[in-house]
Design an enzyme around this catalytic site. Structure first.
Site, short mmCIF file in Angstrom:
data_model
loop_
_atom_site.label_atom_id
_atom_site.label_comp_id
_atom_site.label_asym_id
_atom_site.label_seq_id
_atom_site.Cartn_x
_atom_site.Cartn_y
_atom_site.Cartn_z
N LYS B 110 34.48 34.13 41.38
CA LYS B 110 35.92 34.25 42.52
C LYS B 110 35.84 35.46 42.80
O LYS B 110 35.97 36.57 42.21
CB LYS B 110 36.85 33.99 41.93
CG LYS B 110 38.32 34.72 43.24
CD LYS B 110 39.91 34.18 43.18
CE LYS B 110 40.36 35.16 43.54
NZ LYS B 110 42.16 34.95 43.61
N GLY B 171 51.41 36.90 46.00
CA GLY B 171 52.18 36.62 44.03
C GLY B 171 53.18 36.42 45.13
O GLY B 171 54.92 36.49 44.90
N ALA B 197 46.05 31.75 47.84
CA ALA B 197 47.39 33.14 47.54
C ALA B 197 48.36 32.57 48.74
O ALA B 197 48.30 32.59 49.75
CB ALA B 197 46.88 34.30 48.16
N GLY B 198 49.62 33.00 48.43
CA GLY B 198 50.77 32.84 49.21
C GLY B 198 51.68 31.59 48.87
O GLY B 198 53.07 31.46 49.77
N ASN B 219 48.84 30.85 41.63
CA ASN B 219 48.97 31.16 39.68
C ASN B 219 50.51 31.86 39.45
O ASN B 219 50.82 30.91 39.18
CB ASN B 219 48.41 32.59 40.00
CG ASN B 219 48.05 32.89 38.15
OD1 ASN B 219 47.53 33.49 37.72
ND2 ASN B 219 49.14 32.98 37.59
N THR B 220 50.72 32.68 40.70
CA THR B 220 52.49 32.54 40.59
C THR B 220 53.39 31.41 40.94
O THR B 220 54.34 31.48 39.84
CB THR B 220 52.83 34.10 41.59
OG1 THR B 220 52.00 34.77 40.88
CG2 THR B 220 54.29 35.05 41.23
#
Lengths: 70, 270
Positions: B110, B171, B197-198, B219-220
């Site tokens: 990535k 995040g 993301a987001g 992830n987050t």
């Protein structure tokens, strides 16, 4: 006393020896058997060549592993 | 545990660089309390592809200290080493080459080149330079990008294997802020497009999949949920639900025009 000065992961590191291979450095750092990758002076050294790659005074080593990340 | 199955047995697989995956949810391994929680959440998510960061090893540390690779054995998961935290093409390429060496020649990576430490917005000029170098060096590059359809097209032309636009800042949990740009990217892309993301909660993941994304990387949203393992399960279901809805084809929107689902005739007393 004879010694070999390297920069490992940005830190000046002195080894109490005049000649060493990358495999010796890995053992001295307590990293034997760990999954790591090494760059010596900006060039990757394959794991299979640690024992046959000598380190010289002034070498810059980057030793990395995998950590949690996104 | 989440190891890939043979492609022939999979229904509607996610195919990246010629490899088929059952799960369309890709997850990061950062920000968890400990490796047990990391593993439990990732198993619950059903993800087969997990991202990892490449960082300097702590030297002289206790050799018996657990490592991420013990918690998530590379035999059970497809590792996706990232270049997170890199701000130049050179740093990113060096980092991903180290990642490839670390994972015994594993080509999938990535690419992420950041441009600003506050917003973590990608620097697309550096990203394009790094993508060219990595593709030339034989990598299968999944690339984190801004949601600009022109840049996405250039990344595709360079030879990346997946385009991964942000839905909102890394995040941030702000969700899908610009579905219209994602649509423009999806309409032209011949490669898998994954939202990276987001995503903040399950409905965000479903919306991404309903738009036609091939998958979602997060992830987050899982790691920082109050109950990460439960949120991991929610995300697995949300990605599956969104994919099914996309394949099913939603009904047309009819503005200010109701349509009863029950018969208009045969009412008692008529």
């Amino acid at each position: 006393m004879a010694s070999l000065t390297l920069t490992v992961n940005g830190k000046v590191t002195e080894l109490a020896t005049t000649s060493a291979t990358l495999a010796d450095v890995v053992a001295l750092m307590g990293l034997e058997g760990k999954r790591i990758a090494i760059e010596r002076n900006g060039e990757i050294v394959p794991r299979s060549r640690y024992a046959s790659t000598p380190v010289a005074g002034g070498d810059r080593l980057e030793i990395v592993g995998a950590v949690g990340g996104g | 545990m989440n190891a890939p199955a043979p492609a022939s047995t999979l229904v509607d697989p996610l195919v990246i660089a010629g490899r088929a995956y059952r799960s369309r949810l890709l997850v990061g391994t950062g920000k968890y309390r400990d490796f047990n929680e990391t593993r439990d959440a990732i198993v619950a998510s059903g993800a087969e592809i997990v991202t990892v960061a490449i960082r300097r090893t702590n030297l002289g540390q206790n050799a018996s200290e657990p490592s991420l690779l013990d918690a998530l054995p590379p035999s059970e998961f497809t590792y996706l080493p990232n270049s997170a935290g890199c701000y130049t093409a050179d740093e990113a390429v060096r980092t991903l080459r180290l990642g490839r060496e670390l994972l015994d020649g594993h080509k999938l990576c990535k690419l992420e080149v950041l441009g600003d430490p506050a917003s973590l917005f990608p620097n697309m000029r550096e990203t394009l330079v790094a993508a060219e170098k990595l593709v030339a060096d034989g990598f299968d590059v999944m690339v984190y990008t801004s949601d600009d359809p022109i840049v996405a097209r250039e990344l595709e032309q360079i030879g990346c294997v997946a385009i991964m636009p942000l839905a909102s800042l890394i995040g941030s949990g702000m969700g899908i802020l610009n579905p219209w740009n994602l649509r423009l990217i999806l309409e032209q892309a011949k490669l898998p497009v994954l939202v990276d993301a987001g995503v903040g909660t399950a409905s965000d993941a479903s919306i991404a999949m309903e738009l036609g994304c091939a998958g979602v990387l997060m992830n987050t949203a899982i790691a920082k949920a109050r109950e990460p393992v439960r949120m991991a399960r929610a995300m697995r279901l949300a990605v599956e639900a969104g994919r099914e809805a996309f394949l099913a084809g939603r009904m047309p929107r009819k503005y200010y025009e109701a349509s009863a689902s029950s018969p208009a005739t045969g009412l008692i007393g008529s």
